[in-house]
Design a protein around this motif. Structure first.
Motif, PDB file in Angstrom:
ATOM      1  N   PRO A 149       0.817  -1.311   0.017  1.00 48.38           N
ATOM      2  CA  PRO A 149      -0.102  -0.005  -0.020  1.00 48.38           C
ATOM      3  C   PRO A 149       0.898   1.317  -0.198  1.00 48.38           C
ATOM      4  N   GLU A 150       2.132   1.210   0.094  1.00 49.86           N
ATOM      5  CA  GLU A 150       2.958   2.436   0.162  1.00 49.86           C
ATOM      6  C   GLU A 150       3.288   3.104  -1.365  1.00 49.86           C
ATOM      7  N   PHE A 151       2.663   2.482  -2.104  1.00 52.00           N
ATOM      8  CA  PHE A 151       2.718   3.146  -3.620  1.00 52.00           C
ATOM      9  C   PHE A 151       2.338   4.710  -3.557  1.00 52.00           C
ATOM     10  N   SER A 152       2.701   5.535  -4.508  1.00 47.45           N
ATOM     11  CA  SER A 152       2.299   6.776  -4.589  1.00 47.45           C
ATOM     12  C   SER A 152       1.620   7.059  -5.829  1.00 47.45           C
ATOM     13  N   LEU A 153       0.997   8.278  -5.879  1.00 51.68           N
ATOM     14  CA  LEU A 153       0.215   8.527  -7.059  1.00 51.68           C
ATOM     15  C   LEU A 153       1.195   8.956  -8.244  1.00 51.68           C
ATOM     16  N   ALA A 154       2.435   9.261  -7.844  1.00 52.23           N
ATOM     17  CA  ALA A 154       3.476   9.512  -8.879  1.00 52.23           C
ATOM     18  C   ALA A 154       4.005   8.037  -9.676  1.00 52.23           C
ATOM     19  N   SER A 155       3.942   7.162  -8.619  1.00 54.60           N
ATOM     20  CA  SER A 155       4.407   5.991  -9.345  1.00 54.60           C
ATOM     21  C   SER A 155       3.154   5.361  -9.987  1.00 54.60           C
ATOM     22  N   LEU A 156       1.982   5.550  -9.596  1.00 53.05           N
ATOM     23  CA  LEU A 156       0.903   4.935 -10.521  1.00 53.05           C
ATOM     24  C   LEU A 156       0.651   5.845 -11.710  1.00 53.05           C
ATOM     25  N   ALA A 157       1.024   6.998 -11.586  1.00 50.11           N
ATOM     26  CA  ALA A 157       1.058   7.867 -12.870  1.00 50.11           C
ATOM     27  C   ALA A 157       2.013   7.199 -13.890  1.00 50.11           C
ATOM     28  N   ARG A 158       3.237   6.857 -13.497  1.00 49.72           N
ATOM     29  CA  ARG A 158       4.164   6.510 -14.213  1.00 49.72           C
ATOM     30  C   ARG A 158       3.808   5.068 -14.933  1.00 49.72           C
ATOM     31  N   ARG A 159       3.074   4.155 -13.953  1.00 49.83           N
ATOM     32  CA  ARG A 159       2.619   2.954 -14.527  1.00 49.83           C
ATOM     33  C   ARG A 159       1.701   3.162 -15.647  1.00 49.83           C
ATOM     34  N   LEU A 160       0.864   4.293 -15.637  1.00 48.58           N
ATOM     35  CA  LEU A 160      -0.076   4.525 -16.708  1.00 48.58           C
ATOM     36  C   LEU A 160       0.394   5.207 -17.861  1.00 48.58           C
ATOM     37  N   GLY A 161       1.644   5.864 -17.499  1.00 48.71           N
ATOM     38  CA  GLY A 161       2.342   6.634 -18.530  1.00 48.71           C
ATOM     39  C   GLY A 161       1.575   8.115 -18.799  1.00 48.71           C
ATOM     40  N   VAL A 162       1.355   8.644 -17.715  1.00 45.51           N
ATOM     41  CA  VAL A 162       0.733   9.986 -17.714  1.00 45.51           C
ATOM     42  C   VAL A 162       1.334  10.796 -16.763  1.00 45.51           C
TER      43      VAL A 162
END
Length: 240
Positions: free
Chosen positions: A37-50
């Motif tokens: 659960p320690e992921f960040s919105l920034a890492s999620l954005a990178r995963r989505l390419g946005v």
């Protein structure tokens, strides 16, 4: 227009959106399952390419995203007949569906379990359905929320127990110090094996039925078995 110029470029937004609630949630579950659960919105954005700012249109904060993730899990649980069946019958498949859902996302258990439900319509609807079943069956109003929290606490603990080794309570290195524990732990594992399930699954079924039976008994007496009030009993134990 000449052939060299090519077709005219379309004006306006693309027909297919780059992001959607569904796509973001799917990626968030994948990221949390891999990293916890320690992921960040920034890492999620990178995963989505946005860019991270693109996520804020859908989820202004990480807490809002986690709430939506729990809402998705709640939708998977189903209704389980709380509108028609007694609470103690409908609660059994609901509890099994809950631990299965938690088990699919072990890295999120703590985050999903500790988030307030305020502002999350899926969880609110689920709890409202369950509480209404308790009330319809005449369960004491002041004990409904404690009963529900007790059930959820057991489910969450069982989900964590399912992540431990099957012989977690086996005293391997110094068995002579705990012969009774060694004997009964082996018996429990043997019984689970004979039933074709894991020790954690057998323990969950045993605990679930025991807990529901106890909650029914307390509901019928309006307190702990014998008629005492649970809060008063707890106070006496602490003070004693």
């Amino acid at each position: 227009m000449s052939e060299s110029e090519g077709p005219a470029r379309r004006v306006g937004r693309p027909r297919t959106a780059v992001l959607s609630h569904e796509r973001i949630l799917e990626a968030a579950f994948e990221l949390a399952d891999a990293n916890g659960p320690e992921f960040s919105l920034a890492s999620l954005a990178r995963r989505l390419g946005v860019q991270p700012s693109a996520l804020h249109h859908y989820f202004p904060t990480k807490a809002a995203l986690i709430a939506a993730m729990r809402g998705q899990i709640t939708l998977r649980l189903g209704t389980h007949g709380f509108d028609e069946q007694p609470w103690h019958e409908a609660i059994l498949p609901w509890a099994r569906a809950s631990i299965e859902a938690f088990g699919r996302h072990p890295g999120l258990i703590a985050a999903l379990a500790t988030l307030p439900i305020d502002g999350e319509p899926e969880s609110i609807a689920d709890y409202e359905r369950i509480v209404a079943a308790f009330e319809r069956d005449g369960y004491p109003s002041d004990l409904i929320v404690p009963a529900l929290v007790a059930l959820e606490s057991f489910i969450i603990g069982s989900a964590l127990d399912g992540l431990t080794p099957p012989d977690n309570l086996r005293p391997v290195h110094e068995p002579e110090r705990a012969p009774a524990l060694l004997r009964t732990e082996a018996a429990a594992r043997a019984a689970a094996s004979a039933a074709g399930i894991t020790p954690a699954q057998r323990t969950f079924e045993f605990g679930l039925r025991a807990l529901v039976a106890g909650l029914r008994a307390i509901g019928e007496t309006g307190g702990v078995p014998g008629g005492a009030d649970p809060a008063s009993a707890s106070s006496r134990e602490i003070s004693g």
